[in-house]
Design a protein around this motif. Sequence first.
Motif, mmCIF file in Angstrom:
data_model
loop_
_atom_site.group_PDB
_atom_site.id
_atom_site.type_symbol
_atom_site.label_atom_id
_atom_site.label_comp_id
_atom_site.label_asym_id
_atom_site.label_seq_id
_atom_site.Cartn_x
_atom_site.Cartn_y
_atom_site.Cartn_z
ATOM 1 N N LYS A 103 0.815 -1.220 0.000
ATOM 2 C CA LYS A 103 0.000 0.000 0.000
ATOM 3 C C LYS A 103 0.850 1.273 0.000
ATOM 4 O O LYS A 103 0.546 2.222 -0.726
ATOM 5 C CB LYS A 103 -0.972 -0.003 1.179
ATOM 6 N N SER A 104 1.928 1.307 0.779
ATOM 7 C CA SER A 104 2.780 2.504 0.798
ATOM 8 C C SER A 104 3.572 2.650 -0.500
ATOM 9 O O SER A 104 3.789 3.762 -0.980
ATOM 10 C CB SER A 104 3.738 2.464 1.998
ATOM 11 N N THR A 105 3.980 1.532 -1.083
ATOM 12 C CA THR A 105 4.652 1.584 -2.381
ATOM 13 C C THR A 105 3.709 2.132 -3.440
ATOM 14 O O THR A 105 4.097 2.950 -4.283
ATOM 15 C CB THR A 105 5.149 0.183 -2.786
ATOM 16 N N THR A 106 2.452 1.709 -3.390
ATOM 17 C CA THR A 106 1.446 2.235 -4.318
ATOM 18 C C THR A 106 1.278 3.735 -4.144
ATOM 19 O O THR A 106 1.203 4.492 -5.127
ATOM 20 C CB THR A 106 0.098 1.524 -4.103
ATOM 21 N N ALA A 107 1.241 4.192 -2.899
ATOM 22 C CA ALA A 107 1.096 5.626 -2.632
ATOM 23 C C ALA A 107 2.275 6.412 -3.170
ATOM 24 O O ALA A 107 2.111 7.501 -3.741
ATOM 25 C CB ALA A 107 0.949 5.854 -1.130
ATOM 26 N N ARG A 108 3.457 5.876 -3.037
ATOM 27 C CA ARG A 108 4.648 6.583 -3.516
ATOM 28 C C ARG A 108 4.729 6.584 -5.037
ATOM 29 O O ARG A 108 5.265 7.519 -5.633
ATOM 30 C CB ARG A 108 5.904 5.980 -2.880
ATOM 31 N N ARG A 152 4.634 9.718 -7.588
ATOM 32 C CA ARG A 152 5.823 9.669 -8.436
ATOM 33 C C ARG A 152 7.091 9.928 -7.626
ATOM 34 O O ARG A 152 8.070 10.492 -8.108
ATOM 35 C CB ARG A 152 5.719 10.643 -9.604
ATOM 36 N N LEU A 153 7.079 9.482 -6.376
ATOM 37 C CA LEU A 153 8.296 9.464 -5.572
ATOM 38 C C LEU A 153 9.098 8.206 -5.876
ATOM 39 O O LEU A 153 10.287 8.136 -5.571
ATOM 40 C CB LEU A 153 7.962 9.519 -4.075
ATOM 41 N N LEU A 154 8.436 7.199 -6.435
ATOM 42 C CA LEU A 154 9.094 5.994 -6.926
ATOM 43 C C LEU A 154 8.818 5.863 -8.414
ATOM 44 O O LEU A 154 7.702 6.149 -8.869
ATOM 45 C CB LEU A 154 8.539 4.750 -6.217
ATOM 46 N N PRO A 155 9.804 5.418 -9.183
ATOM 47 C CA PRO A 155 9.542 5.169 -10.608
ATOM 48 C C PRO A 155 8.590 4.002 -10.781
ATOM 49 O O PRO A 155 8.558 3.073 -9.968
ATOM 50 C CB PRO A 155 10.938 4.855 -11.171
ATOM 51 N N ILE A 156 7.817 4.043 -11.844
ATOM 52 C CA ILE A 156 6.829 3.008 -12.138
ATOM 53 C C ILE A 156 7.427 2.040 -13.156
ATOM 54 O O ILE A 156 7.894 2.448 -14.217
ATOM 55 C CB ILE A 156 5.539 3.640 -12.696
ATOM 56 N N ASP A 157 7.434 0.757 -12.838
ATOM 57 C CA ASP A 157 7.972 -0.234 -13.778
ATOM 58 C C ASP A 157 7.111 -0.316 -15.035
ATOM 59 O O ASP A 157 7.627 -0.337 -16.153
ATOM 60 C CB ASP A 157 8.055 -1.612 -13.116
ATOM 61 N N SER A 158 5.811 -0.394 -14.854
ATOM 62 C CA SER A 158 4.874 -0.381 -15.981
ATOM 63 C C SER A 158 3.515 0.061 -15.472
ATOM 64 O O SER A 158 3.223 0.009 -14.276
ATOM 65 C CB SER A 158 4.788 -1.755 -16.649
ATOM 66 N N GLY A 159 2.673 0.494 -16.400
ATOM 67 C CA GLY A 159 1.374 1.031 -16.037
ATOM 68 C C GLY A 159 1.346 2.541 -16.208
ATOM 69 O O GLY A 159 2.339 3.156 -16.618
ATOM 70 N N GLN A 160 0.205 3.123 -15.896
ATOM 71 C CA GLN A 160 0.016 4.557 -16.071
ATOM 72 C C GLN A 160 -0.447 5.215 -14.778
ATOM 73 O O GLN A 160 -1.237 4.643 -14.030
ATOM 74 C CB GLN A 160 -1.040 4.844 -17.144
#
Length: 316
Positions: free
Chosen positions: A53-58, A62-70
């Motif tokens: 859940k916290s990774t999703t929030a970040r 956009r505090l974390l790069p997204i591997d795939s998705g929008q």
Amino acid sequence: MTPILTAANLHKSFSGGGMFRAVTGEKRAVIDASFELAAGETLAIVGESGSGKSTTARMAMRLLPIDSGQMLWDGEDVSSLSARALRSRRHFIQMVFQDPFASLNPRMKIWESVAEGLRVHHRDLSHSQRRQRVAETLALCGLDDSGMDRYPHQFSGGQRQRIGIARALVVEPKVLVLDEPVSALDVSVQAQILNLLNKLQRDRGLSYLFISHDLSVVRHIADRVAVMFAGRIVETGSAETVFGRCRHPYTQALLDARPIAHPAERALDSVPVAADEGVAGSGCPFQLRCPRVQADCANFDCRLNAEGYACLHPCR
């Protein structure tokens, strides 16, 4: 109406190794997560520690790069924007962190911490104008301007969280990401902060992405709920539906794990929530802990159905 925040099929993995040589391989932290947040709405993402859940929030921030998705902010795809391009858009979405003390620089006066966003997004403001804006925002959060030149250690935990909320609000965002914003506070102070968040939402039309493991807190603030387990959203719906008529066994397990007045009130087929039991290698990730597991769970693709849950053998 276009949602103010949209996540579509987000994926995020972390690689082992580095200084922790005993940890190898790849950890899939978020798998195919999708959700929408409407203007003026509170969406709570709940789950136990390590659920993603916290990774999703970040990723939403956009505090974390997204591997795939929008990831869309007010209809604009920000999934692949550079840090420089995002900088001018950061005023749209701000974050309130779990630990109000750790999130404030102990060497900066309160007004300086709150004014940081103004120096980035409102460079035309003079020193006195920034102080005035900070004083006004602190007042919205229930603090007067007499403490503007004090330091974080001179405030209580509840006051520091109000300062953290003011720092997020000062640039006038449309969305606040609230990552366990009351878990470090006493119960009485939690209620004060939740009441403040509700008032700010009514007065300013804010949208909240609320991250929590505490369902008692979520029940009092959320309009809709998304339940995460092992990186996947396994159930979503209105707060009334999730709390009153949940279908996924993991959601039921979370509800059963809440403090209860009498042991007889607990469901007979409830399953304890224990994070160290692992997940299945394929199929439904909850099957190793599920009281309703059957043979076909091993081949289930774990996608949400039209009713908003990912389970072949739901509760009730």
